[in-house]
Scaffold this motif. Structure first.
Motif, PDB file in Angstrom:
ATOM      1  N   LYS A   6      -0.377 -15.745  -2.564  1.00  0.00           N
ATOM      2  CA  LYS A   6      -0.084 -14.656  -1.636  1.00  0.00           C
ATOM      3  C   LYS A   6      -0.346 -13.342  -2.343  1.00  0.00           C
ATOM      4  N   GLN A   7      -1.118 -12.496  -1.694  1.00  0.00           N
ATOM      5  CA  GLN A   7      -1.455 -11.215  -2.281  1.00  0.00           C
ATOM      6  C   GLN A   7      -0.228 -10.308  -2.247  1.00  0.00           C
ATOM      7  N   LYS A   8       0.086  -9.726  -3.402  1.00  0.00           N
ATOM      8  CA  LYS A   8       1.246  -8.840  -3.476  1.00  0.00           C
ATOM      9  C   LYS A   8       0.903  -7.499  -2.842  1.00  0.00           C
ATOM     10  N   THR A   9       1.904  -6.926  -2.208  1.00  0.00           N
ATOM     11  CA  THR A   9       1.748  -5.565  -1.703  1.00  0.00           C
ATOM     12  C   THR A   9       2.746  -4.688  -2.438  1.00  0.00           C
ATOM     13  N   TYR A  10       2.317  -3.494  -2.773  1.00  0.00           N
ATOM     14  CA  TYR A  10       3.141  -2.579  -3.551  1.00  0.00           C
ATOM     15  C   TYR A  10       3.369  -1.302  -2.748  1.00  0.00           C
ATOM     16  N   THR A  11       4.553  -0.757  -2.868  1.00  0.00           N
ATOM     17  CA  THR A  11       4.874   0.489  -2.153  1.00  0.00           C
ATOM     18  C   THR A  11       4.266   1.675  -2.886  1.00  0.00           C
ATOM     19  N   LYS A  13       5.857   4.266  -3.712  1.00  0.00           N
ATOM     20  CA  LYS A  13       6.847   4.665  -4.717  1.00  0.00           C
ATOM     21  C   LYS A  13       6.626   3.877  -6.013  1.00  0.00           C
ATOM     22  N   PHE A  14       6.369   2.567  -5.877  1.00  0.00           N
ATOM     23  CA  PHE A  14       6.128   1.709  -7.041  1.00  0.00           C
ATOM     24  C   PHE A  14       4.843   2.139  -7.752  1.00  0.00           C
ATOM     25  N   LYS A  15       3.787   2.401  -6.999  1.00  0.00           N
ATOM     26  CA  LYS A  15       2.512   2.808  -7.588  1.00  0.00           C
ATOM     27  C   LYS A  15       2.673   4.106  -8.372  1.00  0.00           C
ATOM     28  N   LYS A  16       3.414   5.045  -7.792  1.00  0.00           N
ATOM     29  CA  LYS A  16       3.660   6.326  -8.460  1.00  0.00           C
ATOM     30  C   LYS A  16       4.409   6.097  -9.768  1.00  0.00           C
ATOM     31  N   LEU A  17       5.431   5.251  -9.738  1.00  0.00           N
ATOM     32  CA  LEU A  17       6.207   4.941 -10.934  1.00  0.00           C
ATOM     33  C   LEU A  17       5.313   4.326 -12.014  1.00  0.00           C
ATOM     34  N   VAL A  18       4.456   3.395 -11.621  1.00  0.00           N
ATOM     35  CA  VAL A  18       3.567   2.722 -12.572  1.00  0.00           C
ATOM     36  C   VAL A  18       2.646   3.737 -13.249  1.00  0.00           C
ATOM     37  N   ILE A  19       1.998   4.570 -12.458  1.00  0.00           N
ATOM     38  CA  ILE A  19       1.022   5.525 -13.017  1.00  0.00           C
ATOM     39  C   ILE A  19       1.718   6.572 -13.874  1.00  0.00           C
ATOM     40  N   GLU A  20       2.840   7.105 -13.408  1.00  0.00           N
ATOM     41  CA  GLU A  20       3.534   8.130 -14.191  1.00  0.00           C
ATOM     42  C   GLU A  20       4.072   7.552 -15.503  1.00  0.00           C
ATOM     43  N   PHE A  36       4.704  -4.204 -15.662  1.00  0.00           N
ATOM     44  CA  PHE A  36       5.101  -4.099 -14.256  1.00  0.00           C
ATOM     45  C   PHE A  36       4.713  -5.319 -13.433  1.00  0.00           C
ATOM     46  N   ASP A  37       4.197  -6.361 -14.092  1.00  0.00           N
ATOM     47  CA  ASP A  37       3.825  -7.599 -13.431  1.00  0.00           C
ATOM     48  C   ASP A  37       2.820  -7.368 -12.293  1.00  0.00           C
ATOM     49  N   VAL A  38       1.766  -6.625 -12.629  1.00  0.00           N
ATOM     50  CA  VAL A  38       0.666  -6.395 -11.693  1.00  0.00           C
ATOM     51  C   VAL A  38      -0.476  -7.300 -12.131  1.00  0.00           C
ATOM     52  N   ASN A  39      -1.150  -7.942 -11.194  1.00  0.00           N
ATOM     53  CA  ASN A  39      -2.155  -8.956 -11.519  1.00  0.00           C
ATOM     54  C   ASN A  39      -3.451  -8.407 -12.112  1.00  0.00           C
ATOM     55  N   SER A  46      -7.543   1.764  -9.986  1.00  0.00           N
ATOM     56  CA  SER A  46      -7.707   2.321  -8.644  1.00  0.00           C
ATOM     57  C   SER A  46      -6.546   3.245  -8.297  1.00  0.00           C
ATOM     58  N   TRP A  47      -5.326   2.818  -8.617  1.00  0.00           N
ATOM     59  CA  TRP A  47      -4.156   3.660  -8.351  1.00  0.00           C
ATOM     60  C   TRP A  47      -4.229   4.954  -9.155  1.00  0.00           C
ATOM     61  N   GLU A  48      -4.677   4.848 -10.394  1.00  0.00           N
ATOM     62  CA  GLU A  48      -4.769   6.042 -11.234  1.00  0.00           C
ATOM     63  C   GLU A  48      -5.788   7.027 -10.659  1.00  0.00           C
ATOM     64  N   ARG A  49      -6.918   6.485 -10.192  1.00  0.00           N
ATOM     65  CA  ARG A  49      -7.938   7.358  -9.591  1.00  0.00           C
ATOM     66  C   ARG A  49      -7.368   8.088  -8.378  1.00  0.00           C
ATOM     67  N   ILE A  50      -6.669   7.349  -7.514  1.00  0.00           N
ATOM     68  CA  ILE A  50      -6.065   7.956  -6.325  1.00  0.00           C
ATOM     69  C   ILE A  50      -5.057   9.025  -6.739  1.00  0.00           C
ATOM     70  N   TYR A  51      -4.243   8.711  -7.733  1.00  0.00           N
ATOM     71  CA  TYR A  51      -3.207   9.652  -8.197  1.00  0.00           C
ATOM     72  C   TYR A  51      -3.838  10.930  -8.734  1.00  0.00           C
ATOM     73  N   LEU A  52      -4.908  10.787  -9.518  1.00  0.00           N
ATOM     74  CA  LEU A  52      -5.551  11.962 -10.110  1.00  0.00           C
ATOM     75  C   LEU A  52      -6.319  12.786  -9.079  1.00  0.00           C
ATOM     76  N   GLU A  53      -6.937  12.126  -8.112  1.00  0.00           N
ATOM     77  CA  GLU A  53      -7.734  12.838  -7.112  1.00  0.00           C
ATOM     78  C   GLU A  53      -6.888  13.438  -5.995  1.00  0.00           C
ATOM     79  N   GLU A  54      -5.872  12.696  -5.536  1.00  0.00           N
ATOM     80  CA  GLU A  54      -5.127  13.111  -4.342  1.00  0.00           C
ATOM     81  C   GLU A  54      -3.661  13.420  -4.609  1.00  0.00           C
TER      82      GLU A  54
END
Length: 117
Positions: A6-11, A13-20, A36-39, A46-54
């Motif tokens: 099952k593909q995990k979905t992340y909120t 808030k979680f993505k922000k916490l991971v990148i920061e 953070f137990d990310v696969n 990808s999350w980092e790119r989104i965080y830095l760009e947007e």
């Protein structure tokens, strides 16, 4: 048949916490995955790119599926286009006239106010 994972979905808030956390503690992608137990490291990239760009607000945008280019806008008949352009020009002239009129009225009120005192 093997079971699908099952593909995990992340909120967001979680993505922000991971990148920061990754940036503050200068963690590598692999270290961040384990912590953070990310696969996938690519997912964190990808999350980092989104965080830095947007910024953190970028995580609120739903990105699954293909983006739709939609249909091209319909062309209006030439007469309608010309009528609309003429209307726009008329309305712009009207707005300019009203702005000038307002400026004249305000100037007249200032002069009358000065004469009284």
């Amino acid at each position: 048949m093997p079971e699908k994972k099952k593909q995990k979905t992340y909120t967001g808030k979680f993505k922000k916490l991971v990148i920061e956390t990754m940036q503050e503690e200068e963690l590598s992608y692999s270290e961040t995955c384990r912590r953070f137990d990310v696969n996938s490291r690519d997912q964190i990239k990808s999350w980092e790119r989104i965080y830095l760009e947007e910024g953190p607000e970028g995580f609120a945008v739903e990105r699954r599926g293909r983006s739709s280019k939609g249909r091209p806008p319909k062309r209006l008949p030439k007469e309608v286009t010309e009528d609309l352009l003429a209307e726009v020009q008329r309305l712009r002239a009207e707005v300019d006239y009203l702005k000038n009129l307002q400026a004249l009225v305000l100037e007249d009120e200032r002069r009358q106010h000065k004469k009284r005192w």
